[in-house]
Design an enzyme around this catalytic site. Structure first.
Site, PDB file in Angstrom:
ATOM      1  N   TYR A 654      35.132  65.174  -5.494  1.00  0.00           N
ATOM      2  CA  TYR A 654      35.606  65.416  -6.860  1.00  0.00           C
ATOM      3  C   TYR A 654      37.117  65.360  -7.036  1.00  0.00           C
ATOM      4  CZ  TYR A 654      30.856  66.737  -8.028  1.00  0.00           C
ATOM      5  OH  TYR A 654      29.508  66.709  -8.236  1.00  0.00           O
ATOM      6  N   ASN A 655      37.877  65.768  -6.047  1.00  0.00           N
ATOM      7  CA  ASN A 655      39.331  65.738  -6.178  1.00  0.00           C
ATOM      8  C   ASN A 655      39.854  64.331  -5.922  1.00  0.00           C
ATOM      9  OD1 ASN A 655      39.171  68.499  -6.501  1.00  0.00           O
ATOM     10  ND2 ASN A 655      39.824  68.977  -4.417  1.00  0.00           N
TER      11      ASN A 655
END
Length: 695
Positions: A654-655
């Site tokens: 996600y990052n």
């Protein structure tokens, strides 16, 4: 005290080496998880499509899925048959009777691939490719490797105190059950109920004669422990032979040719049979995962590529397809437990994965430019007189602010996990001061328990949605996953709940790391900088509800930390006493060796306490051990604080990795301290990001 040859010394002058060893041991779990993250990454990238009924979920006992990145607790080695042993041609009649076979009855020539029609999947089921454009021009690979058929060890369990003979399947199931003896799984009611029923079913018409509680599987458990010791005590030559055998298989199956370049296959071994565990209270836990046969496997290659040879004599592939709009190499459906399709992909560092990753994060950045407009739109819906619009607006608000998944309908046989659209009245509580309490099982049956303050209009809407409803009624009874996804895509092409999560995760990480200036990061040492980064990443994990199951050895590891801290504290007290003596009468320098960490094998980790002969040196030693105590206490607190938080999921999926790369460059932190080598390989495209870049 053990002799020196059975101990490892750690003197106070060797603290740095000792710390590095500890850091590496914790980091290794992260690398291992990233190395095996093929299936989880693909699961994370699936669109939340309400019509997708065969989406693969993570499963704690699935062999091709990732462990939580920070799961550094040692797992007991599972008993598995060796690779490439003797194969038998077909399932036994008892396997078929117990419903544990995935084979279809086809006529094939030994080992040759066959083309056999199968029911086509919908495009939405073909992994998570973002669109239908061409992904590759040429694809060639060697197919998949199947685990061996079970080889009998002929160790008999006891029934009512007497040895009992088991057939092949019964022995295999009994062996898998024996692995659970002494663990929490043995006593989980649903796990025990499901296994006992399926195990007794293998006795056919005689099953009524047996009571599962009268079976004693201890002899098999003892056999497994003996085999484990034998494997552990093998000669170096034997271990090297096995290693070389695995390397030969890997060299053959782990390579693929994609558009003229050699790429690595992420996972080429089909999942072996085992007992299904899942996470949380899955209704099918304890059931036997059946053996996957080649007739269940679809191979995807170029039209002009050679067809991979099936390694199982007498069997052949289900179908050979040439789908250039998807990135999977092989797919199969496991009908034994979860009845879902699974896929074999290229590894995380492949060209295709890199391209998909970059597109994913660029889509999240595109959302950043439109987020204000999208929020204005759903906020208007929050106040609409149309109840459908109010529910769409409220659901989108929850997805945006709480990073919830969309949520699809579940059958009675599936775990009762929910997302936004499948929330029921019983899952929420409307509290005073515009607060909403949430309590439900999310993905992987991980509990989501949170109380949040919402806007007044959202609070009023939620209150109206539960009015005159029963606890089991749907909260959002006028919309479903399909209609919500349709609304999201109307706001931005390709917008899904996952894009919201990726945006919010990356935005949160960027915001947290941007606080570095005000936190005075330029005056911090490397460890403090890394603690700052970990705290920022932790906030992202909390936002996305990335949890993990607490490892069985967690308390043991924390206990070892406490033991080290106590040794250091005792040393500090002794140094103060030594200093007082030095001030009065003078002292001689000396050393004392104590156990720092006890080991079961007697090879204890030792600590050498050094007592200098001058006041200045003693004072330096005191300051040094104080710092060491603080570091160990911080490490222990961090471990306890993160025991249920999976820090690796957001970092892997996600990052936006460019955020971390730029931060590392700016604050002179080696990127390998933030990313394990597998993530560096996965995100190689992000490593040259310009220092001025920002999410």
């Amino acid at each position: 005290m053990s002799s020196k040859k059975n101990t490892k010394k750690v003197s106070d002058s060797e603290d740095d080496d000792f710390e590095e060893e500890e850091d590496e041991s914790e980091g290794s779990g992260e690398e291992d998880s990233a190395e095996n993250s093929v299936k989880e990454e693909e699961d994370e990238e699936e669109e939340e499509n309400g019509d997708n009924e065969i989406k693969e979920e993570d499963n704690a006992d699935t062999k091709i899925e990732v462990k939580d990145e920070n799961e550094d607790d040692e797992e007991e080695e599972e008993f598995k048959p060796s690779i490439n042993g003797n194969k038998r041609k077909n399932d036994t009649p008892v396997e078929k009777a117990a419903g544990l076979s995935n084979a279809k009855q086809v006529k094939t020539s030994g080992g040759d691939a066959v083309k056999k029609p199968v029911q086509k999947q919908q495009d939405s089921d073909d992994e998570d490719d973002e669109n239908s454009d061409i992904k590759w021009k040429y694809l060639e690979h060697h197919g998949v490797l199947f685990p061996d058929y079970w080889q009998k060890h002929n160790v008999r369990p006891r029934y009512d105190g007497k040895p009992i003979d088991l057939n092949l399947l019964q022995e295999e199931m009994a062996t898998y059950w024996s692995q659970t003896l002494g663990t929490d799984w043995e006593h989980k009611p649903k796990y025990r109920e499901n296994f006992s029923k399926q195990f007794l079913d293998t006795f056919g018409k005689d099953k009524g004669k047996y009571d599962f509680d009268k079976f004693d599987f201890t002899p098999i458990k003892i056999h497994l422990e003996e085999q484990k010791e034998i494997r552990k005590n093998r000669s170096k030559e034997e271990k090297n032979q096995e290693k070389q055998k695995k390397e030969r298989l890997s060299d053959y199956y782990a390579g693929a040719i994609l558009d003229g370049f050699r790429e690595k296959v992420g996972q080429f071994m089909i999942e072996p049979p085992t007992l299904f565990k899942g996470r949380g209270e899955h209704p099918k836990m304890g059931m036997m995962k059946g053996r996957i046969q080649p007739e269940a496997v679809v191979i995807n290659i170029s039209k002009d590529a050679p067809v991979p040879k099936c390694s199982v004599p007498g069997h052949g592939w289900s179908e050979i397809v040439h789908k250039q709009d998807v990135t999977w190499l092989a797919s199969y459906k496991d009908d034994s437990v979860k009845k879902q399709h699974k896929y074999i992909f290229l590894s995380a560092e492949s060209k295709l994965k890199a391209e998909n990753d970059k597109k994913k994060y660029e889509k999240a950045r595109r959302l950043k430019n439109l987020i204000g407009q999208i929020r204005e739109n759903y906020e208007r819906k929050l106040r609409s007189s149309d109840p459908v619009d109010r529910q769409l607006g409220t659901a989108t608000y929850l997805i945006d602010k709480l990073a919830l998944r969309v949520g699809n309908e579940k059958s009675e046989e599936e775990a009762d996990t929910v997302g936004c659209c499948s929330l029921r009245v019983e899952h929420i509580q409307v509290i005073e001061d515009t607060q909403i309490g949430f309590d439900f099982l999310g993905k992987d049956s991980m509990r989501y328990q949170n109380t949040v303050k919402v806007t007044e209009i959202v609070w009023k809407n939620m209150q109206s949605f539960i009015k005159n409803k029963k606890p089991g009624d749907d909260l959002f009874d006028r919309i479903d996953a399909s209609s919500l996804n349709e609304y999201l895509k109307s706001q931005m092409e390709g917008l899904t709940a996952k894009v919201f999560r990726t945006y919010n995760a990356s935005h949160t990480l960027q915001k947290e790391l941007d606080k570095a200036d005000e936190e005075g990061l330029d005056k911090m040492d490397l460890k403090d900088k890394l603690n700052f980064y970990d705290e920022a990443n932790r906030n992202v994990a909390i936002l996305c509800n990335h949890q993990k199951t607490v490892g069985k050895n967690f308390d043991v590891m924390v206990g070892k930390m406490e033991q080290r801290i106590n040794v250091y504290k005792d040393y500090e007290k002794e140094l103060h006493t030594h200093l007082n003596k030095c001030k009065k009468n003078g002292v001689n320098a000396y050393e004392k060796e104590v156990i720092l960490e006890e080991k079961d094998d007697g090879k204890h980790k030792m600590f050498v306490k050094k007592f200098p002969g001058t006041k200045e040196k003693i004072q330096e030693a005191i300051e040094k051990i104080k710092k060491k105590i603080d570091e160990e206490q911080n490490k222990k607190q961090s471990k306890e604080k993160n025991k249920e938080i999976a820090l690796g999921t957001s970092k892997t999926n996600y990052n936006d990795p460019r955020i971390s790369v730029v931060w590392c460059k700016k604050w002179e932190v080696p990127v390998e301290k933030v990313f394990p080598k597998t993530l560096i390989a996965k995100f190689v495209w992000a490593m040259d990001t310009d220092l001025e870049w920002s999410f």
